[in-house]
Design an enzyme around this catalytic site. Structure first.
Site, PDB file in Angstrom:
ATOM      1  N   GLU A 120       5.367  77.126  16.395  1.00  0.00           N
ATOM      2  CA  GLU A 120       6.807  77.415  16.336  1.00  0.00           C
ATOM      3  C   GLU A 120       7.194  78.450  17.387  1.00  0.00           C
ATOM      4  O   GLU A 120       7.207  79.654  17.104  1.00  0.00           O
ATOM      5  CB  GLU A 120       7.203  77.946  14.954  1.00  0.00           C
ATOM      6  CG  GLU A 120       7.201  76.910  13.868  1.00  0.00           C
ATOM      7  CD  GLU A 120       7.714  77.432  12.521  1.00  0.00           C
ATOM      8  OE1 GLU A 120       7.856  78.666  12.345  1.00  0.00           O
ATOM      9  OE2 GLU A 120       7.963  76.591  11.638  1.00  0.00           O
TER      10      GLU A 120
ATOM     11  N   GLU B 238       5.956  70.178  10.071  1.00  0.00           N
ATOM     12  CA  GLU B 238       5.978  71.035   8.874  1.00  0.00           C
ATOM     13  C   GLU B 238       7.257  70.786   8.104  1.00  0.00           C
ATOM     14  O   GLU B 238       8.342  70.773   8.687  1.00  0.00           O
ATOM     15  CB  GLU B 238       5.963  72.538   9.242  1.00  0.00           C
ATOM     16  CG  GLU B 238       4.595  73.150   9.336  1.00  0.00           C
ATOM     17  CD  GLU B 238       4.635  74.663   9.621  1.00  0.00           C
ATOM     18  OE1 GLU B 238       5.628  75.340   9.269  1.00  0.00           O
ATOM     19  OE2 GLU B 238       3.660  75.155  10.209  1.00  0.00           O
TER      20      GLU B 238
HETATM   21  C1  IDC Z   1       3.318  81.315   6.082  1.00  0.00           C
HETATM   22  C2  IDC Z   1       2.374  81.251   4.893  1.00  0.00           C
HETATM   23  C3  IDC Z   1       2.166  82.633   4.337  1.00  0.00           C
HETATM   24  C4  IDC Z   1       1.659  83.550   5.442  1.00  0.00           C
HETATM   25  C5  IDC Z   1       2.617  83.506   6.632  1.00  0.00           C
HETATM   26  C6  IDC Z   1       2.064  84.320   7.795  1.00  0.00           C
HETATM   27  O1  IDC Z   1       2.909  80.377   3.932  1.00  0.00           O
HETATM   28  O2  IDC Z   1       1.246  82.616   3.274  1.00  0.00           O
HETATM   29  O3  IDC Z   1       1.551  84.870   4.947  1.00  0.00           O
HETATM   30  O4  IDC Z   1       2.803  82.162   7.052  1.00  0.00           O
HETATM   31  O5  IDC Z   1       3.063  84.593   8.713  1.00  0.00           O
HETATM   32  C7  IDC Z   1       6.450  78.513   8.937  1.00  0.00           C
HETATM   33  C8  IDC Z   1       5.180  78.762   9.636  1.00  0.00           C
HETATM   34  C9  IDC Z   1       4.038  78.951   8.663  1.00  0.00           C
HETATM   35  C10 IDC Z   1       4.502  79.773   7.448  1.00  0.00           C
HETATM   36  C11 IDC Z   1       5.525  78.915   6.717  1.00  0.00           C
HETATM   37  C12 IDC Z   1       6.006  79.531   5.387  1.00  0.00           C
HETATM   38  O6  IDC Z   1       4.868  77.769  10.580  1.00  0.00           O
HETATM   39  O7  IDC Z   1       3.003  79.643   9.313  1.00  0.00           O
HETATM   40  O8  IDC Z   1       3.397  80.020   6.619  1.00  0.00           O
HETATM   41  N1  IDC Z   1       6.648  78.663   7.614  1.00  0.00           N
HETATM   42  O9  IDC Z   1       6.651  80.747   5.604  1.00  0.00           O
HETATM   43  N2  IDC Z   1       7.620  78.198   9.487  1.00  0.00           N
HETATM   44  C13 IDC Z   1       8.556  78.177   8.543  1.00  0.00           C
HETATM   45  C14 IDC Z   1       7.958  78.465   7.324  1.00  0.00           C
END
Ligand code: IDC
Length: 369
Positions: A201, A289
């Site tokens: 992202e 995602e």
């Molecule tokens: C989130 C995980 C969380 C972790 C975090 C780290 O769910 O446990 O602590 O990342 O930064 C994304 C991202 C993805 C995120 C996810 C949910 O690509 O890494 O994971 N998310 O927040 N983009 C939108 C949402």
């Protein structure tokens, strides 16, 4: 006198012996019959077990619905097609960060996903995060390669995701990205199972031009070893903006642009319109995602997510759900209390997980067609 009674005695004994022998014979016949019946029951059970085993072996050998059946993927127009040029809808789940939840990348877990109807698994390797690639390169590579092996063995298309997030701009660690992606491409070359997602992202003030500059350096490195591979390219603002790519697509074949959708955060109507604009503009789109934070979103967000996924199904746009782990957060597929690492039961799956499973099971219908 004696003679007579001796004859009578003899006759009596003879009758008794005959009766006893007859009884014994009948008894033995009866026993034999029972043994035969038990044997035939056992034989029948064995035959059934054998048939079931054979079925399982056949399923394993024929490997329907995944790489084994569909082979090398490519892009025709905006659609993913298989080795025979037939459209293939990709549906699957992403790992959580592989350094945090590596236990869910075991073979049986991924085989279970396949049984649910998935045909793709995404391996998320964070870059700038605790235990991410920059901090622990060797550990991350080990986990990445073992996850790849398990995923391929489960006959799932396997997305290698260079999980840019906190690092915002993929150019920041482009050297490392090129090292890792080249190593994967060198190892797997023409293996049709591997898909490269070169930056998760892009965010912060990363522009589309930054992404193009990055992609134009990374893609040739991959394609040197894996010329036919599908490559997924992230889009600006956490993969929510396709307009720049529509205007100015990257000049490579077999590329898809990623869009991300999170219930309660993304605007469903906008997301569908943006993807529709992409398709109209000839842009192949892949949703690498989507997530449903079941701890946090309102009822109408579930309905919106349903609308979003129905749209993807309708347009045969591939999707990946975030994520396969038991982390105590609403996106997780597995209940925090569950210790099971495969073949989950109803009580091991979260509310959001159940929602995902319903959409994954559409892959099972696709298989039998
Ligand atoms: C989130 C995980 C969380 C972790 C975090 C780290 O769910 O446990 O602590 O990342 O930064 C994304 C991202 C993805 C995120 C996810 C949910 O690509 O890494 O994971 N998310 O927040 N983009 C939108 C949402």
């Amino acid at each position: 006198m004696y003679k007579k009674s001796a004859i009578r005695l003899f006759a009596g004994v003879a009758v008794a012996v005959f009766a006893a022998a007859t009884f014994l014979l009948l008894f033995m016949l009866h026993e034999q019959k029972q043994i035969n019946e038990t044997l035939s029951d056992a034989q029948h059970t064995l035959q059934m077990q054998n048939q079931e085993l054979q079925q399982e072996i056949n399923d394993l050998l024929t490997k329907k619905g995944g790489i084994e059946e569909h082979g090398q993927l490519s892009i025709k127009g905006t659609q993913v097609v298989d080795q025979n040029g037939n459209p293939l809808m990709l549906r699957g789940v992403s790992s959580h960060g592989i350094a945090w939840y590596p236990e869910y990348t075991n073979y049986s877990a991924l085989k279970t996903l396949k049984d649910y109807g998935a045909n793709v698994f995404r391996i998320a390797m964070y870059v700038e995060q605790n235990d991410g690639y920059l901090e622990e390169p060797e550990l991350n590579k080990k986990l990445l390669f073992s996850a790849i092996e398990n995923s391929l063995a489960a006959d799932l298309y396997t997305i290698v995701d260079w999980h840019v997030l906190r690092d915002e701009n993929p150019n920041r660690n482009i050297e490392e990205a090129m090292d890792v992606l080249e190593e994967v491409a060198q190892r797997y070359g023409d293996n049709p199972g591997i898909i490269y997602e070169i930056c998760n992202e892009p965010n912060g003030d990363t522009t589309y031009d930054d992404i193009v500059r990055y992609a134009e350096q990374v893609i040739p490195i991959i394609r040197k070893h894996a010329p036919n591979s599908l490559v997924l390219v992230g889009t600006p603002n956490f993969c929510t903006s396709l307009s720049e790519a529509i205007e100015n697509p990257i000049e490579y074949q077999n590329i898809m642009y990623t869009y991300h959708y999170y219930a309660g955060i993304s605007d469903c109507k906008f997301a569908i319109e943006e993807i529709a604009r992409g398709l109209e503009g000839g842009l192949p789109v892949f949703v690498s995602e989507w997530g449903l934070d079941s701890h946090d979103v309102a009822e109408h967000h579930w309905n919106e997510t349903r609308d979003f996924l129905d749209y993807l199904e309708n347009k045969k746009i591939g999707w990946i759900n975030w994520s396969l782990s038991n982390k105590n957060e609403g996106y997780s597929m597995i209940e925090p209390a569950s210790r099971k690492l495969n073949s989950w039961n109803e009580e091991d799956i979260t509310d959001s997980g159940r929602f995902v499973l319903k959409y994954l099971s559409l892959g099972k219908d696709q298989k039998s067609k």
